[in-house]
Design an enzyme around this catalytic site. Structure first.
Site, short mmCIF file in Angstrom:
data_model
loop_
_atom_site.label_atom_id
_atom_site.label_comp_id
_atom_site.label_asym_id
_atom_site.label_seq_id
_atom_site.Cartn_x
_atom_site.Cartn_y
_atom_site.Cartn_z
N TYR A 111 -11.71 12.60 30.41
CA TYR A 111 -10.58 12.82 29.60
C TYR A 111 -10.30 11.58 28.56
O TYR A 111 -10.13 11.95 27.51
CB TYR A 111 -9.43 13.03 30.34
CG TYR A 111 -8.00 13.33 29.88
CD1 TYR A 111 -7.76 14.45 29.13
CD2 TYR A 111 -6.88 12.38 29.70
CE1 TYR A 111 -6.50 14.60 28.32
CE2 TYR A 111 -6.06 12.53 29.04
CZ TYR A 111 -5.59 13.66 28.38
OH TYR A 111 -4.34 13.80 27.79
N LYS B 55 -10.58 11.88 24.35
CA LYS B 55 -9.27 11.46 23.56
C LYS B 55 -9.66 10.26 22.26
O LYS B 55 -9.27 10.47 21.19
CB LYS B 55 -8.17 11.22 24.11
CG LYS B 55 -7.57 12.40 25.03
CD LYS B 55 -7.26 13.50 24.14
CE LYS B 55 -6.54 14.80 24.71
NZ LYS B 55 -6.14 15.66 23.97
#
Length: 235
Positions: free
Chosen positions: A155, A159
């Site tokens: 994750y 990003k």
């Protein structure tokens, strides 16, 4: 601002739904992007105003193409759809986990943005907002004041990649007048992961930050990374 039409991906729940709600409350037409038609319809009805459901799976080329055909002109694109991973370190996560997370958080953003660029280029004031995360800041990740355990590797790295894409798109689209910025919404009460669901803040607060970036005037910055309260976030 002469904005009139917006699209929020992943808008049938969480921060995305609140973003769509606030955009509708500002008097704009907002397309509520949702993979599931029924959930999107319910969300649009609950949002009210000129909210319209739009079936859109950001990981499916056919779905993206069909959605793009429905929208002739677009003023605001909010790339909100995102998924997380289990709180594991890189040595614990397999490659398939990274592929699944990147498919939505990175490749989905590229696919949706490119598909809707013709519609955005027809706008007088086009805006793109990429919903990122403070955990994607390499400055914060390597600074002593923001200790991290190395968890959520897929994750967080997705990003960071999204932040880089924000800069690239901002430069590439500057000649078309497109403002492209990233938002760090902070931890919010959503279904992203167990921590967010248990201890996150109000999604409406973060959504307000996204709406500010969506309604930027023409002399506003592009290629920036901002917290929900407007404070610049280091890359």
């Amino acid at each position: 601002m002469d904005h009139s039409i917006a699209l929020v991906t992943g808008a049938n729940k969480g921060i995305g739904k609140e973003m769509a709600r606030q955009i509708a409350e500002a008097g704009l037409t907002v397309y509520v992007g949702s993979r599931d038609a029924a959930r999107g319809q319910v969300a649009a009805e609950e949002i009210g105003g000129d909210a319209r459901p739009l079936v859109l799976d950001v990981t499916a080329a056919a779905s993206i193409a069909a959605a793009a055909r429905q929208i002739g002109t677009l003023d605001i694109l909010v790339n909100n759809a995102g998924v997380s991973d289990d709180p594991q370190t890189p040595d614990q996560e397999d490659v398939d986990t990274f592929r699944r997370v990147y498919e939505t958080n990175v490749f989905g953003v590229v696919a949706v943005t490119n598909a809707f660029l013709p519609a955005l280029r027809r706008s007088a004031h086009p805006r793109i907002v990429n919903v990122s995360s403070g955990t994607g800041s390499l400055t914060w990740a390597t600074g002593p004041e923001f200790p991290h355990s190395g968890a959520h590797a897929a994750y967080r790295s997705s990003k960071a990649a999204l932040n880089a894409l924000t800069v690239f798109y901002a430069h590439a689209l500057a000649g078309d007048g497109v403002k492209v910025n990233a938002l760090a919404p902070g931890l919010r009460r959503t279904e992203l992961n167990a921590t967010a669901a248990a201890s996150g803040g109000d999604p409406a607060e973060a959504a307000a930050g996204a709406v500010r970036l969506a309604l930027l005037p023409d002399d506003a910055p592009s290629g920036g990374f901002f917290s929900w309260d407007g404070t610049p976030v280091p890359w």
